[in-house]
Structure formats: C-alpha cells, structure tokens
Design an enzyme around this catalytic site. Structure first.
Site, PDB file in Angstrom:
ATOM      1  N   CYS A 328       0.978  -1.261   0.023  1.00  0.00           N
ATOM      2  CA  CYS A 328      -0.017  -0.092  -0.034  1.00  0.00           C
ATOM      3  C   CYS A 328       1.101   1.332  -0.060  1.00  0.00           C
ATOM      4  CB  CYS A 328      -1.019  -0.055   1.236  1.00  0.00           C
ATOM      5  SG  CYS A 328      -0.031  -0.384   2.768  1.00  0.00           S
ATOM      6  N   GLY A 331       2.764   0.387   4.044  1.00  0.00           N
ATOM      7  CA  GLY A 331       2.984  -0.955   3.911  1.00  0.00           C
ATOM      8  C   GLY A 331       2.788  -1.689   5.512  1.00  0.00           C
ATOM      9  N   TRP A 332       2.067  -0.899   6.153  1.00  0.00           N
ATOM     10  CA  TRP A 332       1.940  -1.486   7.727  1.00  0.00           C
ATOM     11  C   TRP A 332       0.434  -1.232   8.025  1.00  0.00           C
ATOM     12  CZ3 TRP A 332       5.547   2.770   9.768  1.00  0.00           C
ATOM     13  CH2 TRP A 332       4.942   3.979   9.637  1.00  0.00           C
ATOM     14  N   ASP A 333      -0.798  -1.095   7.088  1.00  0.00           N
ATOM     15  CA  ASP A 333      -1.908  -1.272   7.471  1.00  0.00           C
ATOM     16  C   ASP A 333      -2.941  -2.173   6.679  1.00  0.00           C
ATOM     17  OD1 ASP A 333      -2.457   0.588   9.849  1.00  0.00           O
ATOM     18  OD2 ASP A 333      -1.821   2.216   8.424  1.00  0.00           O
ATOM     19  N   ARG A 334      -2.855  -1.724   5.172  1.00  0.00           N
ATOM     20  CA  ARG A 334      -3.532  -2.500   4.248  1.00  0.00           C
ATOM     21  C   ARG A 334      -2.674  -3.776   3.951  1.00  0.00           C
ATOM     22  NH1 ARG A 334      -5.098   2.486   0.482  1.00  0.00           N
ATOM     23  NH2 ARG A 334      -3.157   3.259   1.515  1.00  0.00           N
ATOM     24  N   ARG A 380      -3.954   3.640  15.837  1.00  0.00           N
ATOM     25  CA  ARG A 380      -4.996   3.143  15.310  1.00  0.00           C
ATOM     26  C   ARG A 380      -6.337   3.110  16.404  1.00  0.00           C
ATOM     27  NH1 ARG A 380      -2.015   4.984  12.035  1.00  0.00           N
ATOM     28  NH2 ARG A 380      -1.240   4.106  10.140  1.00  0.00           N
TER      29      ARG A 380
END
Length: 595
Positions: A328, A331-334, A380
């Site tokens: 994404c 590179g650390w959520d989706r 988050r």
C-alpha cells in the site's frame, strides 16, 4: 555457509546453555498487551521492554523453523529499516524434522543483505521488498510503495552527509565523488535507486505487483511524497505485471467501528478528490474468477476484501513460478491485512505451516505480520481505525471452499480428467436435477446469483434457488453518512449471517451479502448424478473448523486485552459480544452479522 537457522538457534538456546531455566513461551495475551502498549521499533529493543520483544521474535523464529529451513537478514538496531524485525526471515524451502540438522542454505545471505541495503532507499520509509510467505516455491512479499523525489533526495542527502560520503544507496563498483552526486539528474538518481529495487524483485523472482493505493501518488501539503510503479514515468517496471487494486486506507475503518463493526453494506466513497487510482487488472488474470470487476465501486467492504483475496489466491496458484508483491503506501495497514489473510487461508488448507496449531499460526501472524513489521496499533486504536480487528473478525467470510487454494488446483485439473466436462455442463445437470422451473411455487424463482454478496462467487453451481418475494427486490436505500469516507447502504437481511456449522453443508443457502452464505453449494444432498467424494467434505470441514478456531481464539484474547481498552460500542456491537465470550458464552452460535 551456515544459514541464519543456526544463528537463530544459537541465540534462542543461549539461556539454556547457561544453565538457567528458559522463560515460558510468550502467549497471545502477552503479545497483544505489548502490541497495544507501544509501537515496535527495532532500535528500541533494549531494557525491560526490549526483552519482551526479543522473546516474541524468538518465538516467531521457532514457529517458522517448525516447517521451513530459512536464512536471516540481519536488521539489528534497525540498521536497514527501523520498523522491520531485527531478524528478517528468508524462507528457503520446506523441511522435515530429519532435515533440520542438515540445513544447506540455497542463497548467499551476504549478497542478499547487500542488495537489500542498496534497494531500501527506493521505497517509502525504507520499507524494502521483503519475502514473508513461501508457497509452492514462490515468494509472497510485502513492502511500502515507491518513494517520491522529496523523500528520495532527503534520505540520500541525509545518508550521504552522515556517512562521510559513503552512502550505501550510491555504492557501486565505481567510485562516486561528491561532485558526481551534486551533478546527478533526477532521472539518473531514480534509475540508480529504483534499479536496485528491480534487481531485488528479480532476485526474489517476483513478477506480479499488487498496489492497494487509492491514489497514484500520495500528496501532502501540495507535494508528492510517494510514487508507485504504475505511474513511473520511465516505465522501469514495464517488465512486471502491475495490478492496481485500490482499497480503502486505515481511516475508513473508523466507519467500520462506528457502525458497531458491521462491514456489510459499508461502501467506500470513491468520489473523494484524492482518489485517482482506478482498478486495473490484466484480463488474463480475471477470466477464471467470474467476477464483474467493473462494479468494484459498488462493493461493500466485505465483497471488496473477498474479491481481492480471491484474486491474490488465483495469482499465487498460477502455473508459473513467479512471486507476488503486495503493498500500500507505508505497508503497515492494508498490506498486513492481506498478507495475514493469505497466510491464514493457505494454512487452513494445509498448504503452508502444516505443523502449526490454530493458536500457533495466530500468534505467528499477529506477531510477525503485524507487530514486528510496525503496525501502529496504539495510534489506530486511539483514532478508532480498527483495521487490525477487522482482519481477524473477517475470517468468518472466507471459511467456504471458494477461497480454498485446493479448490483452485482441482478446478485447473478438471479439464485434464474430462476435457468435455465443463462448468456449463455441471450447471445444466443441476438445473435438470431440480426439474422444470414452472413447477416452482409463486414464492420462488430460478435466477442467476447476481446479488452484491455473490458478485464474484465462483462455484460449480451458478444457479441458485432463492426466495423471489419483496424481500429480494433491489431495495437499496442510500442513507446519511457522518463521514465523506463512506457511503452506507441499507438493505433487507434475508437471514442472519452465521458461522456455518457442519449441518450447514446440506442446507440450501440464502443469497445474502456474506460469503459465508455462499460456501460451495456443490455439496448439497439430493439426486444429483455428481457424487462428491467424502475426502472433499472432510477437507472443507477442516478448513472451516480451523479458521473458526483461529477467529475465536483471537476474539477471546482481544477482548481481554486490547478490546477492553477501546471505547465500548453499544452492547449489540462486537466488543459487547467479546465480553460475553469471556463470561463463557461461546461464539459458534453467535450471529456473525453483529461480529
């Protein structure tokens, strides 16, 4: 040369060799406690907090070592990337118990480490292309998107100044002088840095690049801070198969939480100004999926996630030996969302991590795919952007065989067994078996599955028997949304979205929005001439059971640690049900439409 397995084993066994008793293996509760307390940073792995992280990382190495021989890319103190694991696992091949003591590395770790060091500047935040799953000899990788000129110049300039002019991003066989650096053009700089990125991709045999960004370039304060392969002006990535599969960012999952964790009917607002990346998939990758991709902007969060996962599973199940990169922006959520779903889905089929139990694979994917790769759970949670919770709660939507890699393999082998036996033939047989449509009562009609929930469902039986009363009409009503992120649609629920039981395999499924109601209708009892071998029923039942166990274990641990810290929704929401679970109420019979 000795692989990193030996190094990891030596590290893990240091306490044992000293005669001190080894501490108890960290559990999921302890992991979630640490995860919800602070964001992982490789450079902070010292002191009391560092010892906890060290135990978590050693546990991951031990779990990887159960089924694989691997080497390690060293990232001590975050020298390569500050939010990647200190010991990055490079899976080489599957191993049996007998092979563990005779490990022969198939890669030159020093060469791989050097290539990683050179390529890291090409990607946002230095999050380089990293292999994390090995399936059929193919590497499934993750990374951030490509860095834009602002970050690229900033990082290379910073590295050049503070390394005494010996920036590894510029390192080459030829000497690079300060004057050369000053005179480099934009094109030359991008050629150099992205050239190393491409070399790393080719070294890992990656051919397919799946971009989850909804933007072509990420813009902040009027400046392009990131780029992507699909808009590289010099077409440096033209030799790769590029897929633009835009997926909502973590901000959208605030809407998911605000709706009491109801993903059904929650549709992303594609009309927002910053959304400029259209869905783009080569035709040869979509022809076998039976999904109408032109309707992607009308899919709700469940359908979109399901269809993207089907696409990724289809790619890695292809006949070639090419790997896959998923990314994404950072590179650390989706990215961990889909990496984790891929890992769990393939494990449920018995195709990877074959020796791990449900609690062990859950620990591995939470620790490695999310925590050690820098997901900012604390941030988050404070914003209500619960993409992490969504990932594991979503497992209820992929328990059916249509998400099984085994089914994809069987479907490919079907023409070889009987070249004249097509999907259309099966559909006709099922139609014949039901008799004439004129004999049906007024409350039923024979229709193709075309509901949003069934979009993209590919089963051998494409004709479904569903009620045709007023409830099944297109009674969609657009409702007011408090956020421009989402467009909410209310629709009548034909039945509760429940976790399927074994008895559910012999019952007619209603055409609801959830994929759990579309779990391979091929397995109905009746007078069909198509006999279903018992092993297939056993395999399907095992997949369903395994994913249910993983989901239940996650919900129980989450409710007792992370979940109770979040702002509680209404009692009918997910956290309320999680608290019931802790008090002894099982989740197997709970309506999954409210989970």
């Amino acid at each position: 040369m000795a692989g990193a397995r030996a190094a990891a084993a030596a590290s893990a066994g240091s306490s044992a060799s000293s005669g001190t008793p080894q501490p108890q293996e960290p559990g999921l509760g302890e992991l979630l406690e640490e995860f919800s307390r602070t964001q992982y940073r490789a450079k902070d792995c010292s002191g009391t907090g560092g010892s906890k992280v060290e135990r978590i990382e050693k546990r991951c190495l031990e779990l990887f070592g159960r089924d694989y021989c691997y080497s390690v890319i060293q990232n001590v103190n975050g020298d390569i990337c500050g939010h990647y694991p200190q010991h990055i696992v490079f899976l080489e091949y599957e191993s049996s118990e007998k092979e563990k003591d005779t490990f022969q590395s198939t890669v030159q770790v020093s060469k791989l480490q050097d290539l990683v060091n050179r390529s890291k500047t090409a990607r946002c935040r230095g999050r380089f292309v990293c292999p994390v799953i090995l399936f059929k000899g193919k590497h499934i990788c993750r990374s951030a998107t490509l860095a834009g000129w602002g970050e690229l110049y900033g990082r290379t300039g910073y590295n050049y100044i503070f390394s005494g002019g010996a920036d590894d991003a510029w390192a080459d066989a030829e000497d690079v002088t300060e004057e050369d650096c000053a005179l480099r053009s934009d094109t030359h700089l991008f050629d150099k840095v992205r050239g190393y990125d491409i070399k790393l991709l080719r070294y890992l045999s990656v051919k397919y690049i799946c971009d989850l960004m909804v933007e072509n370039k990420k813009v902040k304060f009027g400046m392009n801070v990131t780029s992507s392969e699909k808009v590289d002006k010099a077409q440096r990535y033209a030799d790769f198969t590029l897929l633009s599969i835009p997926y909502p960012g973590c901000e959208f999952f605030k809407e998911y939480k605000d709706r009491d964790y109801m993903a059904e009917g929650l549709i992303f607002n594609w009309k927002q100004d910053y959304v400029d990346a259209p869905l783009s998939i080569p035709d040869f990758l979509t022809c076998s999926l039976n999904i109408d991709w032109s309707q992607y902007q009308s899919w709700d969060l469940v359908q979109q996630t399901q269809n993207y996962l089907k696409l990724l599973l289809s790619i890695i199940n292809s006949d070639d030996d090419s790997g896959l990169l998923v990314h994404c922006i950072s590179g650390w959520d989706r990215t961990p969302l889909f990496i984790s779903l891929l890992r769990l889905s393939l494990w449920a089929d018995g195709l990877i991590h074959a020796s791990l139990k449900p609690a062990e694979i859950l620990y591995l994917t939470v620790a490695y795919d999310w925590f050690l790769f820098g997901h900012m759970l604390v941030d988050r949670l404070s914003k209500g952007e619960e993409i992490f919770f969504f990932c594991f709660n979503f497992l209820k939507h992929i328990i059916s065989e249509e998400f099984s890699a085994l089914k994809i393999q069987r479907r490919k082998s079907l023409p070889a067994r009987d070249a004249g036996f097509t999907v259309e033939d099966i559909c006709m047989l099922r139609r014949k078996d039901r008799g004439s449509t004129t004999s049906l009562g007024s409350d039923f009609s024979l229709v193709m599955e075309s509901s949003p929930g069934a979009a993209g469902s590919f089963t051998y039986e494409t004709v479904e028997l569903v009620p045709a009363g007023a409830q099944t009409q297109a009674a969609w009503r657009k409702s007011h949304s408090s956020s421009p992120q989402s467009v909410l649609w209310n629709r009548p629920q034909l039945s509760e979205d429940r976790l399927p039981s074994h008895q559910g395999l012999v019952e007619a499924k209603s055409s609801s929005s959830s994929s759990s109601n579309h779990s391979d209708n091929f397995f109905r009892l009746g007078s069909s001439p198509l006999e279903v071998p018992k092993p297939r029923l056993t395999a399907l039942s095992e997949r369903e059971t395994r994913l249910q166990e993983v989901r239940s274990a996650f919900l129980a641990a989450y409710s007792s640690t992370v979940g109770l810290r979040a702002a509680a929704p209404s009692p009918s929401g997910a956290i309320g049900l999680l608290e019931q679970f802790v008090r002894g109420v099982g989740l197997r019979g709970t309506s999954s439409s409210t989970l």
